[in-house]
Every structure is written in C-alpha cells, then in structure tokens.
Design an enzyme around this catalytic site. Structure first.
Site, short mmCIF file in Angstrom:
data_model
loop_
_atom_site.label_atom_id
_atom_site.label_comp_id
_atom_site.label_asym_id
_atom_site.label_seq_id
_atom_site.Cartn_x
_atom_site.Cartn_y
_atom_site.Cartn_z
N GLU A 52 -9.51 0.69 2.56
CA GLU A 52 -9.07 -0.26 3.59
C GLU A 52 -8.41 0.43 4.79
O GLU A 52 -8.49 -0.07 5.92
CB GLU A 52 -8.11 -1.28 2.97
CG GLU A 52 -8.78 -2.25 2.03
CD GLU A 52 -8.85 -1.78 0.59
OE1 GLU A 52 -9.29 -2.57 -0.28
OE2 GLU A 52 -8.46 -0.61 0.32
N PHE A 114 -1.91 -12.06 -9.98
CA PHE A 114 -2.72 -10.84 -9.90
C PHE A 114 -3.09 -10.56 -8.44
O PHE A 114 -3.58 -11.43 -7.73
CB PHE A 114 -3.99 -11.02 -10.75
CG PHE A 114 -4.92 -9.85 -10.70
CD1 PHE A 114 -4.56 -8.62 -11.23
CD2 PHE A 114 -6.16 -9.96 -10.07
CE1 PHE A 114 -5.42 -7.53 -11.17
CE2 PHE A 114 -7.03 -8.88 -10.01
CZ PHE A 114 -6.66 -7.66 -10.56
N GLN A 115 -2.86 -9.34 -8.03
CA GLN A 115 -3.13 -8.87 -6.65
C GLN A 115 -2.41 -9.72 -5.61
O GLN A 115 -2.91 -9.95 -4.51
CB GLN A 115 -4.64 -8.80 -6.37
CG GLN A 115 -5.32 -7.69 -7.17
CD GLN A 115 -6.72 -7.36 -6.70
OE1 GLN A 115 -7.43 -8.23 -6.17
NE2 GLN A 115 -7.14 -6.12 -6.89
N LYS A 164 -6.75 -18.19 -0.98
CA LYS A 164 -8.12 -18.45 -1.45
C LYS A 164 -8.45 -19.94 -1.46
O LYS A 164 -9.58 -20.34 -1.14
CB LYS A 164 -8.30 -17.84 -2.85
CG LYS A 164 -9.76 -17.76 -3.27
CD LYS A 164 -9.93 -16.92 -4.52
CE LYS A 164 -11.40 -16.77 -4.89
NZ LYS A 164 -11.59 -15.90 -6.09
N MET A 481 -0.15 22.66 11.89
CA MET A 481 1.03 22.38 12.70
C MET A 481 2.30 22.54 11.89
O MET A 481 3.32 23.03 12.38
CB MET A 481 0.94 20.98 13.30
CG MET A 481 1.96 20.71 14.39
SD MET A 481 1.76 21.79 15.85
CE MET A 481 0.55 20.85 16.79
#
Length: 583
Positions: A52, A114-115, A164, A481
């Site tokens: 993502e 969940f999630q 949802k 760096m």
C-alpha cells in the site's frame, strides 16, 4: 440527475465524474464491494501494486507528472496504516491525492473487529482533511468535496474512510456541481503588497528569486509567468529541490539549486542579496541553514497560497497570500505599467559577483579511470538522456542530491522526488505512477542500493504491466548519506551504515522477468546506459560506484549559507578541512 445505487457503485461513479482514469490499489475484505464494481467497468484502470505504501507513492508520481490528483484504494486496518508513510510524504510536499480506505461495518466500529483501525484518527495529522462516511446518501457528495479540498489552495492528501455496510447499502448519487464548499482559499494577492514588491524590485541592487514547488503546483501558467518576470528583470533565480524545472536549467539567470547541498553561487547569492523574493517556497530548514544568519541584510517578500506559511519560519517584510500564477500576473502587470524599471547597472555588477562565485566550481570532483564516480555516472546519464521525452524520479540520499546537482530540467513536472519527508523507497513506485501516466516517455528512477530495496517488491507491478521503467541504482554498498554524516560529524564511526548482503541485482531483475545490467567500469558506462535506454521493458541497472564519495557542497548543520563545505577538487578561496574544503 440523481440516481439510486449502492455505495460501492457511487465510489466508482464519483471517480468517473471527477475525470479519474487510473486508481492505484490493493484489495482486501473491507473494500471488496468497490473492487467488484471496478471489475464491472472499463473506464477506470486499476493498477495492482505490491504494497500500500507503493500505491500512494505511485499516485504521487502520477499526480506530480500530470498535475491531476492521484487516487488510491486500500483496505482497512493494515491496508490503511501501510499507506500512512506515503500520505505524510504527500502532505509535506503538497501533492494532491485522494485515498479511499475500507473500514469495518459501522455497527462494528470500536469493537476491535478484524482489520479494524481508527483510520481517521491515525491520519488526521497527515492529511489535509479526512472523513468517515457513515451515511450512503452522503458518500458521493463527500468524494466530490474531497477532490475540491485536495486540489484547491495548497494541494495535499485527503482520505475518505468507507465502512463496508455503507458500500453495500443503497443511496442517492449526487453528481458533482459548482463547489459550494466552505473551503475557498484566497487566490488573488493584495494589490498594495504586490505594489510594494514592485517598488522593491525597482530599487534592488542585489536581488534573487527563491522559488519552490508551489510554482509547479500552481500549474504551467505559473512557470511561464515566472520565466517572463525573471527574463524581463534580468534577476538571478534559484530553486529548492521541489521547484526544479519551473525555470529552465539552461536559462541565462539560473543559479542552480540552493540549500544544504545546493550550489555555492546560489547559497552565496541568497546570503548576500538585498531583495529576496520567495515564490511558492516555505523556508524549509534544508534551505535556510541557521535561521538567525539566513540572508541577513535582505528585504524579504514571500508569495504563498498558504497563509500559515507566511512568517512561520522567517519574518517576511512583504507578505503576499495568493496563488503564484495570479500574483505573478499582477506583479508583471504593475511592474510594466510603472515603466519596467530595475537598477540595471547594479544588477549587472551583481551578476559579475555571482560569476566570481561560480569560478569556485563547487561541483568539481576527482575522476577515476578505475572506479565509477557517482557524479560521473549522473553526468553521463544526463548527457545520454536529455534529448528524450524524459521524467526522473529519485529515492532519498546522496544519489538524490547528485541527481539534483548534475541533471538539468527545462520544464516543470519532470522531476519527482521526496523533499519534506525524505522517504526512502519513494522513487521506484513513483516511477511506476509516472510511467502509467506517460506510457511512451523515458522514465528513470535514480536510486541508491539501500533506498531501492525498501520497495523492491514493486518490480512485480512493473513486470505485470510491462512498464519500461529504468531503475538506475548507484550501488556503493552503503547507506551513503548516513555514512557521510558519520564521517564528517561522528569521527568516522560507521555504525550500521553498510550492507553486507546485497542481492545480485542482475539476477533479481531476471527473477522478475526484467532486464538486469551491471557496470563497474567507467569506460563501459556509456554503452551500458544506452543499452538501458534502448531496452523496451523494465531494467534494473546496477551501477557500482566509489564507496566513500561524499556529496558536496554541504552546509553543515547549524551553519550559515556562507559557511559551506566543498569537495577537495574545488580549490579557489578554500582551505582543507578533514577531506573537504571549508569556505
């Protein structure tokens, strides 16, 4: 015309009505209704990334190379939290993106389902604005508002969290209409302040334009107006990392980039000028160096659409809140109406002083016949690609600064890099977004070995969509760096700044069905770069470079612009200082 449809269908319809042609995303349970609607249509192309964070960076690359907002679709919980780094990157660099996240059903919110994650709470500090939509009837209106907020005023990322059950439910779709939003940023500058700036332009003997990404964000008209004003006045111009290309690198008044790794002549001009005109820049700490010693004797004008940027870091004498294009148009109009006056003779002397600073040759380095110097690699990349329809992205580190120093950009929207957040792993997915937007163009990501590995999984995306992105990796087997700072500031104690188990990049490319090229010989570099350019598919170019090359010039932390470290190949007006020269 209002229509009844599910929330999921509303999302797709709203995107179509906003002119969206591409969405970058990754599916999951909480967004499956939207993915089902994507499956049932052919107007919007979905690009399946491998992470993502990659989706958001790809959307940033798309947005920055087109001027249109990028769109991201991810699921709830880890899908949303994985996107946070990219969202914060877009906020820091003022990139317009719309992030759509799935959420657990409304009746489960707060139950540790969940999630489930508090996406709105998590992203509140790193978005321009965000929404949790609990009513399907309000979904379309919210999406249209999100596009308005993301692209108006100072651009930035916005997020819409969609449960949802809202996606499944039926509601009334409202098409976009002329905005009645309360968010209406001021675009026209105050004429009295603009007139004061014109008066300062007429009197200035040592002026400089200091420009930033806001010029590019304002659109192509702003860059054209900037070029007209600079060329008409004859004033020198410098730019931040984010503003490269707004004024052409081949332009007569161009000083190069300024700041921590900016050019000596640009930083000295900023320090000694008597009129500093900041255009679409925010006085970032990488630009200012020590604030109490920043451009100490200048009148400072600041043009910015974001009122919160004015006087935030540097006190401004002439504050002008407004869109860069609108303000520059008025500056030109008033300056011309007053007779196009400048202190031409004094400005000519100022250019002569700048030419003296140029003689320091601050980008000089010691070439080698045995080892590829990173500066040489980028000089050759620039020479062999500048005639192409070229877009350049970068990762973050030494290679990023060398690319800004040695590659020239004639137009805006051709240079995509992570400025404010400095996000390692940005460049590769950004190059994918750029290539999607410009399928026929040559898209090159200048990378370091460590940065590139952070999102290397996106090779799967490049291979799946047969995107001919070129990954030009300056491989020094170091966190370059970090290692440089450890050498200069921490007694050469190289604490965890090297890589002992790098992959074989050629074999890695081949494992993804792409082409790999390895080069460690300066004499063979040109042929290898041409092979990369001419290959029709994705390429990983493993360019093995000098391991301990340092990126100069450099303003050490806590120092002023006139206290720069230069490489030891730059000799005029300098003294040795631990492998570098102090000016």
């Amino acid at each position: 015309m209002k229509r009844e449809m599910t929330g999921a269908k509303m999302v797709v319809q709203a995107l179509k009505d906003q002119g969206v042609d591409t969405v970058f995303g990754y599916p999951g349970g909480a967004v499956l209704p939207i993915y089902d609607e994507i499956f049932l249509q052919n107007d919007i192309r979905h690009i399946l990334v491998r992470h993502e964070q990659g989706a958001v960076h790809a959307a940033e690359g798309y947005a920055r190379s087109t001027g249109k907002p990028g769109v991201v679709l991810v699921t709830s919980g880890p899908g949303a939290t994985n996107a946070v780094t990219g969202i914060t990157d877009a906020l820091m660099d003022s990139i317009p993106i719309i992030v759509l996240t799935g959420q657990v059903p409304t009746f489960m919110i707060g139950s540790d389902a969940f999630q489930e994650a508090d996406t709105v709470g998590i992203t509140r500090p790193c978005t321009k604005h965000n929404w949790l939509v609990k009513d399907t009837d309000k979904l379309a209106e919210t999406i249209h508002e999100a596009f308005h907020v993301a692209t108006s005023g100072r651009p930035g990322p916005v997020l819409i969290d969609i449960p949802k059950d809202v996606q499944f439910a039926t509601g009334t779709y409202v098409p976009p209409k002329p905005s009645t939003s309360h968010y209406q940023p001021k675009v026209k500058g105050d004429i009295e302040e603009i007139t004061e700036l014109v008066a300062a332009i007429e009197k200035a003997k040592k002026p400089v334009f200091y420009t930033g990404g806001g010029v590019i964000n304002s659109g192509p008209g702003a860059s054209q107006l900037l070029r007209e004003l600079v060329d008409a006045t004859g004033f020198p111009i410098t730019s931040t990392l984010m503003g490269l290309g707004a004024y052409p690198a081949s332009g007569a008044n161009w000083l190069g980039m300024l700041g921590m790794h900016g050019l000596y002549e640009a930083n000295m001009a900023m320090h000694d000028c008597d009129l500093l005109i900041a255009v679409g820049a925010r006085f970032d700490d990488r630009i200012t160096g020590r604030i109490d010693a920043f451009s100490p004797n200048s009148i400072k004008a600041h043009i910015d659409i974001d009122p919160s940027s004015i006087n935030k870091v540097i006190k401004t004498d002439i504050p002008i809140v407004g869109d860069v294009a609108h303000v520059l148009e008025d500056v030109l109009k008033i300056w011309k109406s007053r007779g196009r006056k400048t202190q031409a003779e004094a400005v000519q002397k100022w250019h002569a002083q700048i030419d003296e600073w140029r003689k320091v040759n601050c980008l000089a380095y010691r070439p080698s016949e045995k080892t590829i110097q990173p500066q040489y690699a980028l000089q050759r990349l620039e020479a062999l690609t500048k005639g192409h329809d070229r877009y350049v992205t970068t990762e973050v580190g030494q290679h990023q600064m060398w690319a800004a120093q040695f590659m020239g950009f004639e137009d805006p929207n051709r240079w995509m890099t992570s400025g404010g957040l400095g996000t390692m792993g940005y460049g590769f997915p950004a190059s994918i977004g750029v290539q999607i937007a410009h399928p026929e163009a040559l898209v090159i990501n200048v990378a370091g070995d460590a940065s590139w590995l952070m999102n290397m999984q996106e090779m799967g995306t490049a291979a799946q969509y047969d995107l001919p992105v070129k990954q030009f990796i300056l491989n020094n087997e170091r966190l370059g760096m970090v290692r440089q700072w450890q050498e200069l500031l921490h007694g050469s104690r190289y604490s965890h700044s090297w890589s002992e188990s790098l992959p074989d990049f050629v074999k890695l490319a081949e494992a993804f069905g792409a082409k790999g090229i390895h080069c460690d010989d300066p004499a063979k570099l040109d042929d290898a770069i041409m092979e990369m350019i001419e290959h029709p598919g994705p390429v990983i170019f493993d360019c093995v470079v000098e391991k301990h090359a340092n990126c100069f010039p450099m303003i050490p932390s806590g120092k002023a612009h006139n206290e720069m470290l230069l490489g030891d190949a730059s000799t005029e007006g300098a003294i040795e200082s631990g492998g570098a020269v102090l000016v």
